[in-house]
Design a protein around this motif. Structure first.
Motif, mmCIF file in Angstrom:
data_model
loop_
_atom_site.group_PDB
_atom_site.id
_atom_site.type_symbol
_atom_site.label_atom_id
_atom_site.label_comp_id
_atom_site.label_asym_id
_atom_site.label_seq_id
_atom_site.Cartn_x
_atom_site.Cartn_y
_atom_site.Cartn_z
ATOM 1 N N VAL A 2 17.615 -70.016 -56.674
ATOM 2 C CA VAL A 2 17.977 -70.509 -55.353
ATOM 3 C C VAL A 2 18.108 -72.021 -55.433
ATOM 4 O O VAL A 2 17.252 -72.690 -56.020
ATOM 5 N N LEU A 6 18.486 -75.524 -53.122
ATOM 6 C CA LEU A 6 18.248 -76.045 -51.780
ATOM 7 C C LEU A 6 18.757 -77.479 -51.715
ATOM 8 O O LEU A 6 18.399 -78.300 -52.569
ATOM 9 N N CYS A 53 18.742 -78.097 -44.330
ATOM 10 C CA CYS A 53 18.551 -77.585 -45.681
ATOM 11 C C CYS A 53 19.457 -76.375 -45.860
ATOM 12 O O CYS A 53 19.295 -75.370 -45.150
ATOM 13 N N ALA A 95 20.699 -73.355 -48.238
ATOM 14 C CA ALA A 95 20.300 -72.551 -49.382
ATOM 15 C C ALA A 95 21.520 -71.878 -49.987
ATOM 16 O O ALA A 95 22.404 -71.398 -49.269
ATOM 17 N N ILE A 138 20.051 -65.804 -52.473
ATOM 18 C CA ILE A 138 19.316 -66.021 -51.229
ATOM 19 C C ILE A 138 18.955 -64.734 -50.512
ATOM 20 O O ILE A 138 18.222 -64.766 -49.526
ATOM 21 N N ILE A 195 15.164 -64.093 -49.857
ATOM 22 C CA ILE A 195 14.308 -65.161 -49.326
ATOM 23 C C ILE A 195 13.539 -64.632 -48.125
ATOM 24 O O ILE A 195 14.120 -64.066 -47.211
ATOM 25 N N MET A 249 11.447 -69.810 -45.309
ATOM 26 C CA MET A 249 11.923 -71.156 -45.622
ATOM 27 C C MET A 249 11.163 -72.148 -44.760
ATOM 28 O O MET A 249 10.652 -71.800 -43.686
ATOM 29 N N ASN A 261 23.194 -70.036 -43.762
ATOM 30 C CA ASN A 261 22.105 -70.153 -44.756
ATOM 31 C C ASN A 261 21.429 -71.520 -44.645
ATOM 32 O O ASN A 261 21.103 -72.139 -45.667
ATOM 33 N N ALA A 285 11.678 -72.697 -50.219
ATOM 34 C CA ALA A 285 12.044 -71.303 -49.989
ATOM 35 C C ALA A 285 11.176 -70.411 -50.861
ATOM 36 O O ALA A 285 10.899 -70.743 -52.023
ATOM 37 N N TYR A 342 10.878 -72.162 -54.501
ATOM 38 C CA TYR A 342 11.947 -73.111 -54.818
ATOM 39 C C TYR A 342 11.802 -74.332 -53.915
ATOM 40 O O TYR A 342 11.413 -74.216 -52.741
#
Length: 119
Positions: free
Chosen positions: A2, A4, A22, A24, A28, A31, A34, A76, A97, A108
């Protein structure tokens, strides 16, 4: 993996506002959470706010009522709206994340974006 990418940091006077973003990308789909953490010089990294895939939010104590985390799933992207900023909010803000794996989770981090609040 991932990736970011944060944006939106900068210099603002006390009492002002900033919005961090942010985005991503990559793997993803798994996830689960976040959020944002921050680290000031000489201090440990601390929780700012998180948002789960189900929309549940969690905030650090000193951010309650001033910061709002939100997300746009279609883009995202996770946002952090910061209002009534104080000099003690000065820090590098990191996007985070957590991604579910078969038996555990991966964490991440973004590169960080500097927020400086002048008095």
């Amino acid at each position: 993996q991932v990736q970011l990418a944060e944006s939106g940091g900068g210099l603002v006077q006390a009492g002002g506002s900033l919005r961090l973003s942010c985005i991503a990308s990559g793997s993803i789909f798994s996830i689960t959470v976040m959020g944002w953490y921050r680290q000031a010089p000489g201090l440990q990294r601390e929780l700012v706010a998180t948002i789960s895939s189900g929309g549940s939010t969690n905030y650090g104590d000193s951010m309650m009522g001033r910061f709002t985390i939100s997300r746009d799933s279609a883009k995202n992207t996770v946002y952090l709206q910061m209002n009534s900023l104080k000099p003690e909010d000065t820090a590098v803000y990191y996007c985070h994340a957590k991604r579910r794996r078969t038996y555990d989770f991966d964490d991440y981090w973004g590169q960080g974006t500097q927020v400086t609040v002048s008095s």
